[in-house]
Scaffold this active site. Structure first.
Site, mmCIF file in Angstrom:
data_model
loop_
_atom_site.group_PDB
_atom_site.id
_atom_site.type_symbol
_atom_site.label_atom_id
_atom_site.label_comp_id
_atom_site.label_asym_id
_atom_site.label_seq_id
_atom_site.Cartn_x
_atom_site.Cartn_y
_atom_site.Cartn_z
ATOM 1 N N HIS A 62 0.868 -1.184 0.000
ATOM 2 C CA HIS A 62 0.000 0.000 0.000
ATOM 3 C C HIS A 62 0.902 1.231 0.000
ATOM 4 C CE1 HIS A 62 -3.703 -2.299 0.801
ATOM 5 N NE2 HIS A 62 -2.875 -3.116 1.429
ATOM 6 N N ARG A 64 -0.224 4.351 -0.654
ATOM 7 C CA ARG A 64 -1.026 5.457 -0.091
ATOM 8 C C ARG A 64 -1.050 6.729 -0.928
ATOM 9 N NH1 ARG A 64 -3.369 1.818 3.032
ATOM 10 N NH2 ARG A 64 -2.325 1.353 4.989
ATOM 11 N N ASP A 152 -8.734 -5.004 -2.398
ATOM 12 C CA ASP A 152 -8.014 -5.323 -1.157
ATOM 13 C C ASP A 152 -8.250 -4.302 -0.042
ATOM 14 O OD1 ASP A 152 -5.994 -6.804 0.426
ATOM 15 O OD2 ASP A 152 -4.954 -4.890 0.304
ATOM 16 N N HIS A 232 -2.693 -12.649 1.255
ATOM 17 C CA HIS A 232 -2.417 -12.872 2.695
ATOM 18 C C HIS A 232 -3.180 -14.015 3.351
ATOM 19 C CE1 HIS A 232 -5.921 -10.192 2.771
ATOM 20 N NE2 HIS A 232 -5.214 -9.089 2.622
ATOM 21 N N ASP A 305 2.164 -6.996 2.369
ATOM 22 C CA ASP A 305 0.985 -6.202 2.750
ATOM 23 C C ASP A 305 1.448 -4.946 3.505
ATOM 24 O OD1 ASP A 305 -1.591 -5.299 2.966
ATOM 25 O OD2 ASP A 305 -2.303 -6.930 4.236
HETATM 26 O O1 DOR Z 1 -3.910 -4.798 7.608
HETATM 27 C C1 DOR Z 1 -4.369 -4.384 6.549
HETATM 28 N N1 DOR Z 1 -4.142 -3.124 6.111
HETATM 29 N N2 DOR Z 1 -5.140 -5.186 5.831
HETATM 30 C C2 DOR Z 1 -5.811 -4.773 4.755
HETATM 31 O O2 DOR Z 1 -6.487 -5.569 4.164
HETATM 32 C C3 DOR Z 1 -5.713 -3.373 4.315
HETATM 33 C C4 DOR Z 1 -4.496 -2.727 4.802
HETATM 34 C C5 DOR Z 1 -4.540 -1.222 4.685
HETATM 35 O O3 DOR Z 1 -4.861 -0.701 3.620
HETATM 36 O O4 DOR Z 1 -4.194 -0.555 5.670
HETATM 37 ZN ZN ZN Z 2 -3.373 -5.215 1.646
#
Ligand code: DOR
Ligand code: ZN
Length: 423
Positions: A62, A64, A152, A232, A305
């Site tokens: 991610h 962001r 996701d 995951h 992740d």
């Molecule tokens: O722990 C997680 N964080 N699991 C997810 O599925 C999304 C992710 C997030 O975008 O912060």
């Molecule tokens: Zn994720």
């Protein structure tokens, strides 16, 4: 431009290479692998005593960016990648706005290309706005550079929608990446359901919340005959479902994260919000099953992740803290630990973070074949280092491994033959 990587132990699982070799890079591509290449006018990088592997690939990150840059952005996220030895990553679409349209896809690709320290392959949304109501324009997104599709962070609740998503994505050969979670079974839980959740007085999430959705999605992949990738996996049940599906010939792949094969829900004790993520840390029995799945090939890739969150989103009571931890900079030592613990061979470990995720996403990376782009990681597998918040390249510091000593790290990371990180 010539660069010679000299005297390293070259590990290239895609070509079954494990040998002391030199690698000559010409104009960003691998030109030759041989025992003793003369330097000529090339810049020489000594890799003596180091492992030389394909640049690592993390297929679940991610970044962001756009919109949530207070947590991470493409520049800091790809710097964290380079520091972790990762040269290619796939980024999830739950940004703000989400990546369900070409403008966002193009923005990510162009910013990463101009200012990034790693290759960035965007994942597009399955549904518009990740609302689970209307399919996104997947064909257009694929054309624009998306390598897979996922909502996701959220499951695709509607089975019919998931079926259509698999059918459409299948027509242009992109995987559907499932965030397998039945929210009705999660029922507001905040951590794994078990003795620790009882002791801490936190509402638990049962394994069946993941297993039930994994089962549905596998059955839909079987029906449609198209590629499902399960993100995951964290439970014994999910690993077993994928194992059985593979023996039936279903086109299913899956990944596991370092935290799910390293930690149990014990890490939550003390209401540690840096041990809160989705899916949650599970029991030792689940950890053992994930390790067995990695060892026997049921699990195809290790992915972090990487989920950066601001300290103010974690420094709150456990039940309302955000889910997720940063992972790019601890991927390599946690993966190598499986080699130390004799769960995996070194070849298997490197394959799980290079050629195998590349194959899942259909990207031309993850090997050191002659002619390939020279994305290369030089690794000291024995160097011990302390995980310190201030030293992480990531903008966010939400790691449960802070304060722990890791063994193994990237010493240099080359992107198309150019150094993007040096320790
Ligand atoms: O722990 C997680 N964080 N699991 C997810 O599925 C999304 C992710 C997030 O975008 O912060
Ligand atoms: Zn994720």
């Amino acid at each position: 431009m010539k660069v010679l990587v000299k005297s390293g132990r070259v590990i290239d699982p895609a070509n079954a290479i494990d040998e002391k070799l030199d690698i000559l890079i010409v104009d960003g591509k691998i030109a030759e692998l041989a025992p003793n290449i003369g330097a000529g006018e090339a810049d020489v990088i000594s890799a003596a005593g180091m492992l030389v592997t394909p640049g690592l690939i993390d297929m679940h990150v991610h970044l962001r960016d756009p919109g949530l840059e207070y947590k991470e952005d493409i520049i800091t996220g790809t710097r964290a990648a380079a520091a972790g030895g990762v040269t290619s990553l796939a980024c999830m679409p739950n940004t703000s706005p989400v990546n369900d349209n070409l403008a966002v896809t193009r923005y990510i690709i162009s910013k990463a290309g101009e200012q990034g320290s790693a290759n960035v392959f965007p994942i597009g949304c399955i549904s518009k706005g990740m609302k689970g109501e209307i399919l996104a324009e997947m064909g257009e997104l694929k054309e624009g550079g998306c390598v897979g599709f996922s909502d996701d962070g959220l499951p695709v609740k509607d089975g019919e929608m998931m079926r259509r998503a698999l059918e459409y994505a299948g027509t242009f050969g992109a995987p559907i990446i499932s965030h397998a979670e039945d929210l009705s079974l999660v029922a507001g839980g905040a951590m794994n359901e078990g003795p620790v959740s009882t002791e801490l007085g936190l509402k638990g999430i049962p394994n069946v919340a993941e297993d039930a959705m994994t089962a549905r999605d596998i059955m839909l992949a079987e029906l449609t005959g198209t590629h499902l990738h399960v993100a995951h996996v964290s439970t014994r049940g999910s690993v077993e479902l994928v194992r059985q599906a593979k023996t039936r010939g279903v086109h299913v792949t899956c990944e596991a994260t370092p935290h799910h094969f390293t930690l149990t829900d014990d890490a939550v004790r003390g209401y540690n919000t840096n041990a809160k993520m989705n899916p949650p840390l599970r029991s030792q029995d689940d950890v053992d099953a994930v390790c067995a799945g990695l060892a026997d090939g049921t699990i195809d890739a290790i992915a972090t992740d990487h989920a950066p969150h601001h300290i103010d989103e974690k420094n709150v009571e456990f039940a309302i803290a955000m889910n997720g931890i940063v992972g790019l900079e601890t991927l390599l030592p946690l993966t190598l630990k499986l080699v130390g613990n004799k769960v995996l061979s070194l070849q298997q470990a490197i394959a799980l973070i290079s050629c195998q995720p590349a194959r899942i996403l259909g990207i031309d990376r993850g090997t050191l074949s002659v002619g390939a782009v020279a994305d290369i990681t030089l690794i000291n597998p024995n160097k011990e280092w302390l995980v310190e918040a201030e030293k992480l390249q990531s903008k966010s510091k939400n790691s449960p491994f802070i304060g722990q000593t890791m063994r193994g790290c990237a010493m240099k990371t080359l992107l198309a033959g150019k150094e993007v990180y040096s320790r």
